[in-house]
Write a protein that holds these residues in place. Structure first.
Motif, PDB file in Angstrom:
ATOM      1  N   LEU A 212       0.831  -1.200   0.000  1.00 42.03           N
ATOM      2  CA  LEU A 212       0.000   0.000   0.000  1.00 42.03           C
ATOM      3  C   LEU A 212       0.866   1.251   0.000  1.00 42.03           C
ATOM      4  N   LEU A 213       1.950   1.218   0.755  1.00 45.16           N
ATOM      5  CA  LEU A 213       2.872   2.345   0.767  1.00 45.16           C
ATOM      6  C   LEU A 213       3.430   2.615  -0.625  1.00 45.16           C
ATOM      7  N   MET A 214       3.713   1.549  -1.384  1.00 42.37           N
ATOM      8  CA  MET A 214       4.220   1.732  -2.740  1.00 42.37           C
ATOM      9  C   MET A 214       3.192   2.440  -3.625  1.00 42.37           C
ATOM     10  N   ALA A 215       1.908   2.123  -3.414  1.00 35.79           N
ATOM     11  CA  ALA A 215       0.857   2.795  -4.200  1.00 35.79           C
ATOM     12  C   ALA A 215       0.865   4.291  -3.920  1.00 35.79           C
ATOM     13  N   TYR A 216       1.018   4.662  -2.659  1.00 32.94           N
ATOM     14  CA  TYR A 216       1.067   6.076  -2.303  1.00 32.94           C
ATOM     15  C   TYR A 216       2.326   6.735  -2.850  1.00 32.94           C
ATOM     16  N   LEU A 217       3.446   5.999  -2.824  1.00 32.53           N
ATOM     17  CA  LEU A 217       4.672   6.562  -3.390  1.00 32.53           C
ATOM     18  C   LEU A 217       4.523   6.819  -4.881  1.00 32.53           C
ATOM     19  N   TRP A 218       3.921   5.880  -5.608  1.00 33.97           N
ATOM     20  CA  TRP A 218       3.728   6.077  -7.041  1.00 33.97           C
ATOM     21  C   TRP A 218       2.820   7.269  -7.324  1.00 33.97           C
ATOM     22  N   GLN A 219       1.864   7.504  -6.442  1.00 31.34           N
ATOM     23  CA  GLN A 219       0.931   8.611  -6.651  1.00 31.34           C
ATOM     24  C   GLN A 219       1.564   9.964  -6.329  1.00 31.34           C
ATOM     25  N   TYR A 220       2.284  10.014  -5.207  1.00 32.64           N
ATOM     26  CA  TYR A 220       2.745  11.309  -4.695  1.00 32.64           C
ATOM     27  C   TYR A 220       4.252  11.527  -4.801  1.00 32.64           C
ATOM     28  N   MET A 221       5.038  10.461  -4.915  1.00 28.78           N
ATOM     29  CA  MET A 221       6.496  10.575  -5.013  1.00 28.78           C
ATOM     30  C   MET A 221       7.016   9.619  -6.088  1.00 28.78           C
ATOM     31  N   PRO A 222       6.639   9.846  -7.348  1.00 24.01           N
ATOM     32  CA  PRO A 222       6.971   8.878  -8.404  1.00 24.01           C
ATOM     33  C   PRO A 222       8.460   8.659  -8.610  1.00 24.01           C
ATOM     34  N   THR A 223       9.280   9.678  -8.378  1.00 26.91           N
ATOM     35  CA  THR A 223      10.728   9.502  -8.557  1.00 26.91           C
ATOM     36  C   THR A 223      11.272   8.492  -7.560  1.00 26.91           C
ATOM     37  N   TRP A 224      10.873   8.620  -6.304  1.00 31.03           N
ATOM     38  CA  TRP A 224      11.274   7.647  -5.291  1.00 31.03           C
ATOM     39  C   TRP A 224      10.729   6.267  -5.635  1.00 31.03           C
ATOM     40  N   ALA A 225       9.498   6.206  -6.121  1.00 28.38           N
ATOM     41  CA  ALA A 225       8.887   4.921  -6.464  1.00 28.38           C
ATOM     42  C   ALA A 225       9.667   4.230  -7.582  1.00 28.38           C
ATOM     43  N   TRP A 226      10.089   5.001  -8.596  1.00 29.51           N
ATOM     44  CA  TRP A 226      10.888   4.427  -9.671  1.00 29.51           C
ATOM     45  C   TRP A 226      12.197   3.866  -9.132  1.00 29.51           C
TER      46      TRP A 226
END
Length: 259
Positions: A212-226
């Protein structure tokens, strides 16, 4: 009461509220809007009666569990997948454990990859049950303006995805019974899907931590998610090719889940 004390109490209250929300998030298995709907929203038992629901992929996994839970709500069901014999098995179990009769369930074999068959299948459903239904089949909304679309994004859920995944030879599957104890129970995922349907939510995320945290990262912090996805991606592929569940090796620290 002095202004200094009032401001101090206000700051303390704000800090406590943030801590409570953080603890809730760490235990969450869905986005906060979805969990609010589960707590205060409309119940599937109230909203999803006397409707027709067309479930694609109904022969296994999430689709199969969705059929079982819907059958207990008294809806009419259309069950679609490629394997007709598996659909008949699902239908029998729906009749045994649900609140439906044979006339309430239509088995309609369908290959979603064959887009030319979608229109004819839709006509069959409409002829059988009439207009107005929920569907997990994507359709052209211009032709069906009354259809509400909910974008449901589930994380890892217990299923046969590893067992049925293909190897380098297209006709062969891995056939591996990988450990999935770290994944969300299929029954819980489907319950949250029904809550989404009952409350007409447009998009929901269904996953346990850390997914779930990864979903939020992709939504709000895509660079970190990548960056994080690139770090973990190679190991996931290696796991999958060796017949091990993609995430099991580095999420063993999380509490096992049980269906």
């Amino acid at each position: 009461m002095s202004w200094e004390l009032l401001l101090w109490l206000l700051a303390l209250g704000t800090l406590l509220a943030l801590v409570v929300q953080l603890l809730r998030f760490l235990r969450a298995d869905g986005d906060l809007t979805l969990l609010w709907a589960e707590w205060q929203g409309r119940r599937p038992e109230w909203e999803l009666t006397d409707v027709v629901v067309w479930v694609t992929g109904a022969s296994s996994g999430i689709g199969e569990e969705l059929a079982y839970q819907l059958s207990k709500l008294g809806v009419s069901l259309v069950l679609s997948a490629r394997r007709a014999h598996e659909l008949e098995r699902v239908k029998r179990r729906c009749l045994e454990n649900g609140n439906l009769k044979g006339k309430d369930i239509l088995v309609l074999p369908l290959d979603l990859a064959d887009r030319s068959s979608h229109e004819e299948a839709t006509k069959t459903v409409l002829q059988e049950f009439g207009k107005g239904f929920f569907s997990t089949l994507q359709m052209e909304l211009d032709a069906y303006p009354g259809v509400t679309v909910s974008n449901i994004c589930p994380g890892p859920v217990i299923s046969n995805i590893v067992k049925n995944s293909l190897t380098g030879e297209v006709t062969k599957t891995l056939g591996s019974e990988a450990d999935q104890s770290h994944k969300m129970a299929t029954s819980r995922c489907v319950r949250l899907m029904l809550i989404c349907m009952a409350n007409d939510l447009k998009e929901v995320w269904i996953a346990e931590q850390p997914f779930l945290l990864m979903a939020y990262l992709w939504q709000y912090m895509p660079t970190w998610a990548w960056w994080l996805t690139n770090k973990l991606g190679k190991k996931r592929i290696e796991n999958f090719k060796s017949g091990v569940d993609a995430d099991s090796s580095y999420f063993k620290i999380w509490k096992p889940k049980h269906d």
